[in-house]
Design an enzyme around this catalytic site. Structure first.
Site, PDB file in Angstrom:
ATOM      1  N   HIS A 110      58.584 -56.329 -17.410  1.00 42.03           N
ATOM      2  CA  HIS A 110      57.657 -55.968 -18.479  1.00 42.03           C
ATOM      3  C   HIS A 110      56.514 -56.977 -18.546  1.00 42.03           C
ATOM      4  O   HIS A 110      56.745 -58.173 -18.632  1.00 42.03           O
ATOM      5  CB  HIS A 110      58.432 -55.938 -19.802  1.00 42.03           C
TER       6      HIS A 110
ATOM      7  N   ASP B 267      41.119 -52.187  -2.912  1.00 42.50           N
ATOM      8  CA  ASP B 267      40.383 -51.452  -1.884  1.00 42.50           C
ATOM      9  C   ASP B 267      40.303 -52.298  -0.610  1.00 42.50           C
ATOM     10  O   ASP B 267      40.764 -53.442  -0.569  1.00 42.50           O
ATOM     11  CB  ASP B 267      39.007 -51.015  -2.395  1.00 42.50           C
TER      12      ASP B 267
ATOM     13  N   ASP C 140      52.511 -50.603 -19.816  1.00 45.59           N
ATOM     14  CA  ASP C 140      52.907 -51.449 -20.936  1.00 45.59           C
ATOM     15  C   ASP C 140      52.269 -50.986 -22.244  1.00 45.59           C
ATOM     16  O   ASP C 140      51.149 -51.367 -22.576  1.00 45.59           O
ATOM     17  CB  ASP C 140      52.522 -52.894 -20.641  1.00 45.59           C
TER      18      ASP C 140
ATOM     19  N   MET D 135      37.494 -53.621 -11.934  1.00 44.60           N
ATOM     20  CA  MET D 135      36.424 -54.554 -11.645  1.00 44.60           C
ATOM     21  C   MET D 135      35.114 -53.883 -12.025  1.00 44.60           C
ATOM     22  O   MET D 135      34.735 -52.867 -11.451  1.00 44.60           O
ATOM     23  CB  MET D 135      36.415 -54.934 -10.160  1.00 44.60           C
TER      24      MET D 135
ATOM     25  N   TYR E 255      39.188 -61.360 -10.116  1.00 49.54           N
ATOM     26  CA  TYR E 255      39.850 -62.171  -9.084  1.00 49.54           C
ATOM     27  C   TYR E 255      40.859 -63.135  -9.714  1.00 49.54           C
ATOM     28  O   TYR E 255      41.969 -63.309  -9.197  1.00 49.54           O
ATOM     29  CB  TYR E 255      38.833 -62.975  -8.270  1.00 49.54           C
TER      30      TYR E 255
ATOM     31  N   TYR F 252      34.179 -50.599  -5.800  1.00 52.82           N
ATOM     32  CA  TYR F 252      34.713 -50.792  -7.146  1.00 52.82           C
ATOM     33  C   TYR F 252      35.996 -49.991  -7.368  1.00 52.82           C
ATOM     34  O   TYR F 252      36.239 -49.472  -8.450  1.00 52.82           O
ATOM     35  CB  TYR F 252      33.664 -50.428  -8.211  1.00 52.82           C
TER      36      TYR F 252
ATOM     37  N   ASN G 149      39.072 -51.296  -6.968  1.00 52.73           N
ATOM     38  CA  ASN G 149      40.183 -52.184  -7.318  1.00 52.73           C
ATOM     39  C   ASN G 149      40.656 -51.899  -8.737  1.00 52.73           C
ATOM     40  O   ASN G 149      39.857 -51.701  -9.645  1.00 52.73           O
ATOM     41  CB  ASN G 149      39.737 -53.647  -7.217  1.00 52.73           C
TER      42      ASN G 149
END
Length: 141
Positions: free
Chosen positions: A22, A30, A64, A74, A112, A130, A132
């Site tokens: 959890h 990507d 969650d 991102m 990052y 974009y 990710n």
């Protein structure tokens, strides 16, 4: 072989998803993402794209519901006029999963930093920019 496990989920990825608890986060990256430079636990999925893998993961993985945000993207870099249409696919996948979710957009280097603390990175061959995404694991209710 196991029943009801999406075929795209490898034994290595299944093990990682099972180990996660959890609040742990998973990056689905990507093809341009510096996966190995940011995290020591990387699963390679070079021949696959993010949407098909994300769809399969969400069949097994609760989000969650106790966190403020379950999904992190991102954000577009300042001055970049690119419009990531892949985000529309993510919205559809998340809606179909039935999991409650809230999305937070992170600046590139902020993303990052969060990826460094993720449980693992799944490195895909996704070519969309974009693409990710970080998803936060919840509990089975």
């Amino acid at each position: 072989m196991l029943k009801k496990i999406p075929k795209i989920i490898s034994p290595e990825l299944l093990k990682i998803l099972s180990e996660m608890g959890h609040g742990d986060e998973l990056v689905i990256a990507d093809g341009n993402f510096p996966s190995a430079a940011l995290n020591d636990r990387v699963v390679r999925y070079d021949g696959n794209n993010v949407p098909e893998l994300m769809t399969a993961i969400l069949e097994l993985y609760p989000l969650d519901s106790y966190a403020e945000h379950q999904v992190f993207l991102m954000g577009i870099s300042e001055g970049d006029s690119y419009e990531p249409t892949i985000w529309n696919e993510y919205t559809e996948i998340l809606k179909k999963s039935g999991e409650p979710y809230s999305v937070k957009y992170l600046e590139r280097f902020e993303f990052y930093e969060q990826a460094k603390n993720a449980y693992a990175v799944v490195a895909t061959g996704e070519e969309a920019l974009y693409a990710n995404i970080i998803i936060k694991k919840g509990v089975i209710k």
